[in-house]
Design a protein around this motif. Structure first.
Motif, mmCIF file in Angstrom:
data_model
loop_
_atom_site.group_PDB
_atom_site.id
_atom_site.type_symbol
_atom_site.label_atom_id
_atom_site.label_comp_id
_atom_site.label_asym_id
_atom_site.label_seq_id
_atom_site.Cartn_x
_atom_site.Cartn_y
_atom_site.Cartn_z
ATOM 1 N N ILE A 86 0.937 -1.138 0.037
ATOM 2 C CA ILE A 86 -0.102 -0.116 0.078
ATOM 3 C C ILE A 86 0.907 1.217 -0.108
ATOM 4 O O ILE A 86 0.657 2.303 -0.759
ATOM 5 N N TRP A 87 1.703 1.143 0.936
ATOM 6 C CA TRP A 87 2.822 2.277 0.838
ATOM 7 C C TRP A 87 3.539 2.644 -0.400
ATOM 8 O O TRP A 87 3.670 3.771 -0.933
ATOM 9 N N ASN A 88 3.961 1.707 -1.315
ATOM 10 C CA ASN A 88 4.641 1.804 -2.433
ATOM 11 C C ASN A 88 3.418 2.167 -3.487
ATOM 12 O O ASN A 88 3.943 2.862 -4.307
ATOM 13 N N GLY A 89 2.150 1.926 -3.404
ATOM 14 C CA GLY A 89 1.233 2.024 -4.248
ATOM 15 C C GLY A 89 1.013 3.641 -4.056
ATOM 16 O O GLY A 89 1.024 4.385 -5.084
ATOM 17 N N VAL A 90 0.825 4.092 -2.921
ATOM 18 C CA VAL A 90 0.640 5.495 -2.456
ATOM 19 C C VAL A 90 1.675 6.474 -3.183
ATOM 20 O O VAL A 90 1.589 7.504 -3.798
ATOM 21 N N LEU A 91 3.151 5.902 -2.985
ATOM 22 C CA LEU A 91 4.269 6.665 -3.481
ATOM 23 C C LEU A 91 4.422 6.679 -4.953
ATOM 24 O O LEU A 91 5.223 6.970 -5.622
ATOM 25 N N GLY A 92 3.706 5.616 -5.520
ATOM 26 C CA GLY A 92 3.707 5.390 -7.001
ATOM 27 C C GLY A 92 5.064 4.793 -7.317
ATOM 28 O O GLY A 92 5.649 5.043 -8.454
#
Lengths: 98, 348
Positions: free
Chosen positions: B83-89
Motif C-alpha cells: 500500500i505504501w509503495n502504491g501511494v508513493l507510485g
C-alpha cells in the motif's frame, strides 16, 4: 536500455564519466527517461541523489543559490561528483565504465 | 538570501526531518511489541499452542506457533508496504529493482533469511516465553553483532569510541540476560528457548543489517524493503509452513482460522507498525546519517517498555530496565561518532 533499470543505478551510471553535475541536470534527465514529470517525481529523484551522497557514493562539491528558479527558486543547488566507493558500487551493479 | 543562510536553513530542515523519521521509527518499533505479545493470547494461536503441546511438548508447541505468527506478521508487513509503495507510485521502481537480481535484489533475499526466520521468529519466541519487554531489550544487542561482522567482512575498522559503546552494550546485555537467568535458576525453571529467542533477535538483525545494506545503498529503500519482505514471505509460506505441515503439524487448519476480527486487527496492527518502522528508519539515514538514525531508532527499547507499562500495566524486572538503559547509552556512544554523513550536513 533507457528507463528499465533502478533509478539509482541510472544516476550512478550518469556520474561514471567522472564529471561534476548539478543536481538539476541529473534530475531533469531522469525525469525525461522515466516519465516522472511531476513535482513529486522531481523531488523523489532528488532525494535519491541525496541518499547516494549520504551513502558515500557521490560527493557534494559545490553549492549555489537557485536565483533564476532553474530547479526550485531560492533553494540551494548542489553539484556532485562520483567517489571511488561510488565507482566500486557502480561496477558491482554491472554498470559499464564510460 | 545569501548562500550561507540558505545552507544553514537547508541543513536545519534536513536535521529536523531526519530526527522526526528516526523518532517515528522508535515509536512504531516500540508499539510493535504490543500486538506481538497480545497475539499469543488470541485464537487460533492459543488453541494451536495447546493442541500441539498435548502431543509434542510445550517447547515445540511454542516454536511452531511462533512460526505461524511470524509468517502472518510477514504477510501483513508486505500488505502495508505494498500500500505504501502504491501511494508513493513506486510499483515501477519495485519491478525494476526486483529484476536486478544479481547486483541488487539477491542481497534482499539473503537478508530476509536472517531477518525473518532468525530475528523476527526469535523475537516472537522471546515474547511468548519471557515477555515483550525482554524481547525488545535483548534486540538492542544487534549493533554489536553488526559491527563485528562488518569488521570481518568489509574490514571496517572499529574505533576506540565504537569499542567503548560495544562494551557498554555488552554489559547491558549481560544484565538483561543474566538477571532473568538468575531468577529463573533460583525458581528452578530456566526458559532457555526464550533466551535463545532473544539472542536470535540480536544476531539476526545484526546480520540482516550488514547484508541488506549492500543492496539498499544502490536501490530505493521503499522498493528494497518490500523485496526483503517478499523474500521472507517466500521463506515462510512456500518453504517452512508447508514443511511443518508435511511433518504433521496442523499449520493450515489453524492458519485458516485467523479470519476472526480481533485476530486480524492485531495482525494488521503488527504489520503496519513493523513495516513503517523499517521505512522510517531508512528515511532518517540520508538526513541525519546512519549513526544518529540508528542511535535514535534504538530508543525503541525504551518506547516498548513504556507502551507495555501503559497498555498491560507490566513493570519489567529492574535488570531489564538497567540493561536496556545501558544498551541505549552504548548505542549513542557507538553511533554518534560516525561523522561521515554529518560532514555534509555541517556544510561549510
Amino acid at each position: 536500455m533507457i528507463g528499465n533499470r533502478p533509478i539509482k543505478f541510472r544516476i550512478l551510471e550518469l556520474f561514471l564519466d567522472g564529471k561534476e553535475y548539478w543536481n538539476y541536470e541529473i534530475v531533469s534527465k531522469i525525469q525525461v527517461e522515466y516519465g516522472m514529470n511531476s513535482g513529486y517525481g522531481r523531488d523523489s529523484i532528488n532525494f535519491d541523489i541525496i541518499e547516494l551522497a549520504s551513502g558515500g557514493m557521490l560527493k557534494d562539491v559545490e553549492q549555489k543559490v537557485d536565483e533564476e528558479g532553474i530547479y526550485k527558486k531560492d533553494f540551494l543547488l548542489h553539484k556532485y561528483v562520483i567517489t571511488d566507493f561510488g565507482r566500486v558500487r557502480g561496477s558491482d551493479a554491472c554498470l559499464k565504465y564510460v | 538570501m545569501d548562500l550561507k543562510a540558505l545552507k544553514k536553513q537547508e541543513s536545519k530542515r534536513k536535521i529536523s526531518k531526519g530526527y522526526m523519521w528516526a523518532l517515528f521509527c522508535a515509536v512504531f518499533w516500540g508499539i510493535w511489541y504490543l500486538p506481538g505479545t497480545v497475539v499469543w493470547a488470541l485464537n487460533p494461536f492459543d488453541q494451536m499452542q495447546a493442541a500441539i503441546a498435548e502431543t509434542g511438548g510445550d517447547g515445540t508447541a511454542l516454536v511452531v506457533t511462533a512460526v505461524l505468527i511470524t509468517a502472518f506478521n510477514a504477510l501483513t508487513v508486505m500488505l502495508a508496504l505494498m500500500i505504501w509503495n502504491g501511494v508513493l507510485g513506486k510499483y515501477g521502481e519495485l519491478g525494476r529493482t526486483l529484476k536486478e537480481f544479481h547486483p541488487c535484489s539477491k542481497w534482499f533475499f539473503l537478508a530476509s533469511i536472517f531477518g525473518g526466520p532468525i530475528a523476527i521468529l526469535g523475537s516472537f519466541i522471546a515474547m511468548g516465553f519471557i515477555g515483550g519487554a525482554f524481547a525488545a531489550v535483548s534486540g538492542l544487542l544487534y549493533p554489536v553483532v553488526g559491527s563485528i561482522l562488518a569488521y570481518y567482512w568489509y574490514g571496517e575498522k572499529i574505533s576506540k569510541r565504537a569499542a567503548m559503546g560495544i562494551g557498554v552494550i555488552i554489559i547491558g546485555g549481560i544484565t538483561i540476560f543474566g538477571g532473568g537467568l538468575l531468577s529463573d535458576l533460583s525458581s528452578g525453571n530456566v526458559q532457555w528457548i526464550g533466551y535463545l529467542g532473544g539472542l536470535m533477535a540480536a544476531a539476526g538483525w545484526g546480520i540482516e543489517g550488514a547484508i541488506a545494506g549492500k543492496g539498499l545503498d544502490i536501490s530505493e529503500p521503499d522498493a528494497g524493503l518490500t523485496l526483503r519482505f517478499l523474500g521472507e514471505n517466500i521463506i515462510w509460506w512456500i518453504i517452512i509452513v508447508p514443511l511443518l505441515a508435511l511433518f504433521g503439524y496442523p499449520m493450515y487448519s489453524f492458519a485458516l482460522q485467523v479470519f476472526e476480527p480481533m485476530t486480524l486487527l492485531v495482525l494488521i496492527f503488527a504489520g503496519i507498525t513493523f513495516g513503517f518502522c523499517y521505512v522510517c528508519w531508512y528515511k532518517s539515514f540520508p538526513l541525519i546519517g546512519v549513526g544518529r538514525g540508528q542511535g535514535i531508532g534504538n530508543l525503541y527499547g525504551l518506547c516498548s517498555i513504556i507502551f507495555i507499562f501503559l497498555f498491560f500495566g507490566q513493570v519489567p524486572q529492574w535488570t531489564i530496565l538497567v540493561g536496556g538503559t545501558l544498551c541505549v547509552i552504548g548505542s549513542f556512544v557507538m553511533f554518534t561518532e560516525d561523522a561521515s554523513a554529518l560532514e555534509t550536513l555541517r556544510g561549510e
